[in-house]
Design a protein around this motif. Structure first.
Motif, mmCIF file in Angstrom:
data_model
loop_
_atom_site.group_PDB
_atom_site.id
_atom_site.type_symbol
_atom_site.label_atom_id
_atom_site.label_comp_id
_atom_site.label_asym_id
_atom_site.label_seq_id
_atom_site.Cartn_x
_atom_site.Cartn_y
_atom_site.Cartn_z
ATOM 1 N N TYR A 115 0.910 -1.418 -0.490
ATOM 2 C CA TYR A 115 0.088 -0.176 0.431
ATOM 3 C C TYR A 115 0.874 1.518 -0.029
ATOM 4 O O TYR A 115 0.223 2.188 -0.509
ATOM 5 N N GLN A 116 1.776 1.570 0.698
ATOM 6 C CA GLN A 116 2.539 2.742 1.068
ATOM 7 C C GLN A 116 3.783 2.828 0.002
ATOM 8 O O GLN A 116 3.128 3.865 -0.431
ATOM 9 N N THR A 117 4.295 1.769 -0.681
ATOM 10 C CA THR A 117 5.069 2.531 -2.663
ATOM 11 C C THR A 117 4.412 2.710 -3.240
ATOM 12 O O THR A 117 4.111 3.409 -4.665
ATOM 13 N N GLU A 118 3.337 2.057 -3.601
ATOM 14 C CA GLU A 118 2.480 1.818 -4.864
ATOM 15 C C GLU A 118 0.957 4.152 -4.424
ATOM 16 O O GLU A 118 1.228 4.121 -5.221
ATOM 17 N N LYS A 119 1.162 4.285 -3.121
ATOM 18 C CA LYS A 119 0.427 4.967 -2.682
ATOM 19 C C LYS A 119 1.612 6.341 -3.426
ATOM 20 O O LYS A 119 1.205 7.332 -4.134
ATOM 21 N N THR A 174 2.417 19.375 -9.691
ATOM 22 C CA THR A 174 0.964 20.576 -10.384
ATOM 23 C C THR A 174 0.949 21.968 -9.278
ATOM 24 O O THR A 174 0.140 22.081 -9.574
ATOM 25 N N GLY A 175 2.667 22.016 -8.851
ATOM 26 C CA GLY A 175 2.014 23.174 -8.627
ATOM 27 C C GLY A 175 1.876 23.388 -7.047
ATOM 28 O O GLY A 175 1.751 22.303 -5.855
ATOM 29 N N PRO A 176 2.984 24.250 -6.284
ATOM 30 C CA PRO A 176 2.926 24.332 -4.844
ATOM 31 C C PRO A 176 1.672 24.291 -3.929
ATOM 32 O O PRO A 176 0.644 25.327 -4.360
ATOM 33 N N GLY A 177 1.222 23.324 -3.348
ATOM 34 C CA GLY A 177 -0.456 23.280 -2.731
ATOM 35 C C GLY A 177 -1.528 22.285 -3.098
ATOM 36 O O GLY A 177 -1.985 22.249 -3.297
ATOM 37 N N GLY A 178 -0.852 22.313 -5.075
ATOM 38 C CA GLY A 178 -1.429 21.903 -5.685
ATOM 39 C C GLY A 178 -2.054 20.204 -5.439
ATOM 40 O O GLY A 178 -2.705 19.507 -6.396
ATOM 41 N N GLY A 179 -0.842 19.535 -4.926
ATOM 42 C CA GLY A 179 -0.944 18.084 -4.546
ATOM 43 C C GLY A 179 -2.449 17.526 -3.795
ATOM 44 O O GLY A 179 -2.503 18.218 -2.725
ATOM 45 N N THR A 180 -2.957 16.053 -4.538
ATOM 46 C CA THR A 180 -3.710 15.806 -3.680
ATOM 47 C C THR A 180 -3.732 14.496 -3.486
ATOM 48 O O THR A 180 -4.201 14.013 -1.915
ATOM 49 N N MET A 181 -2.610 13.867 -3.794
ATOM 50 C CA MET A 181 -2.096 11.898 -3.015
ATOM 51 C C MET A 181 -1.508 12.528 -2.229
ATOM 52 O O MET A 181 -1.514 11.628 -1.892
ATOM 53 N N LYS A 182 -0.882 13.063 -2.234
ATOM 54 C CA LYS A 182 -0.243 13.643 -1.170
ATOM 55 C C LYS A 182 -1.004 13.204 -0.079
ATOM 56 O O LYS A 182 -0.424 12.875 2.041
ATOM 57 N N PHE A 183 -2.671 13.319 0.481
ATOM 58 C CA PHE A 183 -3.112 13.305 1.912
ATOM 59 C C PHE A 183 -3.350 11.614 1.702
ATOM 60 O O PHE A 183 -4.435 12.014 2.811
ATOM 61 N N ALA A 238 1.496 9.446 -6.937
ATOM 62 C CA ALA A 238 1.831 10.859 -6.454
ATOM 63 C C ALA A 238 2.696 11.138 -6.984
ATOM 64 O O ALA A 238 3.025 12.495 -7.285
ATOM 65 N N LEU A 239 3.857 10.604 -7.220
ATOM 66 C CA LEU A 239 5.324 10.205 -8.042
ATOM 67 C C LEU A 239 4.290 10.695 -9.575
ATOM 68 O O LEU A 239 4.375 11.433 -10.858
ATOM 69 N N MET A 240 3.357 10.061 -10.239
ATOM 70 C CA MET A 240 3.434 10.131 -11.693
ATOM 71 C C MET A 240 1.985 11.264 -11.907
ATOM 72 O O MET A 240 1.730 11.415 -13.162
ATOM 73 N N ASN A 241 1.722 11.139 -10.364
ATOM 74 C CA ASN A 241 0.421 12.438 -10.771
ATOM 75 C C ASN A 241 0.901 13.922 -10.950
ATOM 76 O O ASN A 241 0.380 14.604 -11.764
ATOM 77 N N GLY A 242 2.133 14.051 -10.516
ATOM 78 C CA GLY A 242 2.434 15.034 -10.393
ATOM 79 C C GLY A 242 3.503 15.890 -12.174
ATOM 80 O O GLY A 242 3.793 16.648 -12.330
ATOM 81 N N GLY A 243 3.938 14.287 -12.368
ATOM 82 C CA GLY A 243 4.186 14.443 -13.951
ATOM 83 C C GLY A 243 6.009 15.175 -13.857
ATOM 84 O O GLY A 243 6.636 15.210 -13.036
ATOM 85 N N GLU A 249 5.241 15.090 -7.005
ATOM 86 C CA GLU A 249 3.426 15.267 -6.756
ATOM 87 C C GLU A 249 3.583 17.339 -7.416
ATOM 88 O O GLU A 249 3.173 16.998 -8.609
ATOM 89 N N GLU A 250 4.401 18.033 -6.466
ATOM 90 C CA GLU A 250 4.430 19.005 -6.357
ATOM 91 C C GLU A 250 5.192 19.787 -7.083
ATOM 92 O O GLU A 250 4.540 20.553 -7.371
ATOM 93 N N PHE A 251 6.270 19.456 -7.504
ATOM 94 C CA PHE A 251 7.277 20.503 -8.296
ATOM 95 C C PHE A 251 8.054 19.371 -9.651
ATOM 96 O O PHE A 251 9.036 20.263 -10.297
ATOM 97 N N GLY A 252 7.365 18.270 -9.444
ATOM 98 C CA GLY A 252 7.952 17.486 -10.760
ATOM 99 C C GLY A 252 8.815 16.364 -10.781
ATOM 100 O O GLY A 252 9.405 16.675 -9.852
#
Length: 396
Positions: free
Chosen positions: A246-250, A263-272, A254-259, A288-291
């Motif tokens: 579970y941990q490594t999948e999340k 997403t920009g500072p504060g724009g990450g959702t997967m980090k929650f 998160a890494l894939m969500n950022g591309g 996620e937030e800085f790419g």
């Protein structure tokens, strides 16, 4: 007849500017002897870490029902403690730094022995001693002190090949590994044993001994998988798709969500949804937030620090300084590699911090001590000019 004022033939000394090459004060000497490039790289890394903790703090605080920037403020406090400590340690004479490391190593081995008795448990592991205002993780402080102790013991082989320093360091490493596995802390065990093997290699131990130790290491990993439930669970989760990863999948999500650019500072959702986003999995928050480009920059920064140290050691003639500096750089770089490998699903979960990036008081202060020792051992006198044939003083 006009009189001429007597000439003052006394040669006046040029004024000494603060931190100029003629400054012989404590800080002036330190400034010209210290590896300023290495110090700058570490400062950049700490600054990047503060930004990363700022990004991860709201997610971690939401889980613990705290103020959004709680962990950011506390990290600022730990940096305010760690930075002066790092500078202070880097100013120590090399012999004094070595002696204090040996004494400190003994103190923290005793503290590590006390962890199973008085340690507090968190997330299924008892690794900390609670002092009320703060919790201390002895293994974090022991890592750099262990490196210096083993480096000193192995350097004695130069003067007397008959000394049984290899078995002594092996018994020391094995005892620490046993105490760590009892916590359990498989990741730290890997760090201690790997650094010990690297120091043996650099000290010129016979290849047959290293091969034999490699075989013993493989057998130990197999035994841990078969008889150590924590290792079995984590290795199974890593090897099998239906395992509990579970941990490594999340972290991977998160890494894939950022591309590439995030997403920009504060724009990450997967980090929650990340476990320990401010600590073990902060590298995924950065992604996620800085790419992924920011992740690459962080990785290159660690590489630059390690390479910088090894380049400086190419002409080192003191066996102890060579081993201690190389060992400290190896320990620092290996810890970073393991943490990043876990975040990108290249290694099983270890519960290990990313140096100078992850949140943590014990981690920040211990890393500051270790980097201070590394800066102290790599200090060079700029007035000593070396050539292949002579050593002479210049600039006086």
């Amino acid at each position: 007849m006009a009189t001429t004022a007597p000439l003052d033939r006394r040669r006046r000394k040029p004024p000494v500017t603060r931190f100029g090459r003629g400054d012989r004060s404590l800080f002036g000497t330190w400034f010209w002897e210290i590896d300023r490039v290495l110090l700058l790289l570490v400062a950049i890394l700490i600054s990047a870490g503060l930004i990363a903790v700022a990004a991860a703090s709201p997610a971690a605080a939401a889980t613990d029902n705290l103020a959004p920037h709680y962990y950011l403020y506390r990290q600022g406090i730990w940096i305010a403690i760690g930075l002066p400590l790092m500078i202070g340690v880097s100013m120590l004479p090399k012999d004094l730094a070595r002696r204090l490391s040996l004494v400190g190593g003994g103190v923290f081995i005793v503290a590590l022995m006390l962890v199973p008795i008085v340690g507090v448990e968190k997330n299924g592991a008892a690794r900390w001693i609670d002092f009320g205002l703060f919790q201390l993780q002895p293994s974090e402080f022991l890592k750099p002190l262990f490196v210096v102790t083993v480096a000193w013991l192995l350097s004695l082989r130069t003067h007397d090949r008959g000394l049984p320093v290899v078995p002594v360091t092996g018994l020391l490493a094995a005892a620490i590994a046993a105490l760590l596995m009892k916590q359990p802390d498989f990741g730290q065990t890997v760090i201690f044993l790997a650094v010990w093997l690297v120091l043996l290699l650099l000290s010129g131990v016979a290849m047959r001994i290293l091969v034999w130790l490699g075989g013993v290491g493989l057998a130990a990993i197999v035994a841990a998988y078969l008889f150590y439930p924590v290792a079995t669970k984590r290795i199974d989760a890593f090897l099998y798709a239906d395992g509990d990863n579970y941990q490594t999948e999340k972290a991977h999500n998160a890494l894939m969500n950022g591309g590439l650019i995030g997403t920009g500072p504060g724009g990450g959702t997967m980090k929650f949804r990340l476990p320990e986003p401010h600590n073990d999995y902060i590298f995924a928050v950065i992604g996620e937030e800085f790419g992924l480009l920011a992740c690459l920059a962080i990785a290159l920064l660690y590489l630059a620090i390690v390479v910088r140290v090894f380049i400086k050691l190419l002409h080192e003639e003191d066996d102890f300084l060579l081993l201690a500096s190389a060992g400290l750089a190896t320990q620092f770089g290996l810890q970073a590699v393991i943490n990043m490998a876990v975040n990108v699903q290249l290694a099983p979960s270890k519960g290990m911090t990313l140096p100078f990036i992850s949140y943590g008081g014990s981690s920040m202060v211990a890393l500051s001590i270790g980097m201070g020792l590394l800066l102290a051992f790599t200090r060079r006198n700029p007035y000593l000019t070396r050539s292949p044939y002579v050593i002479k003083w210049s600039g006086r």
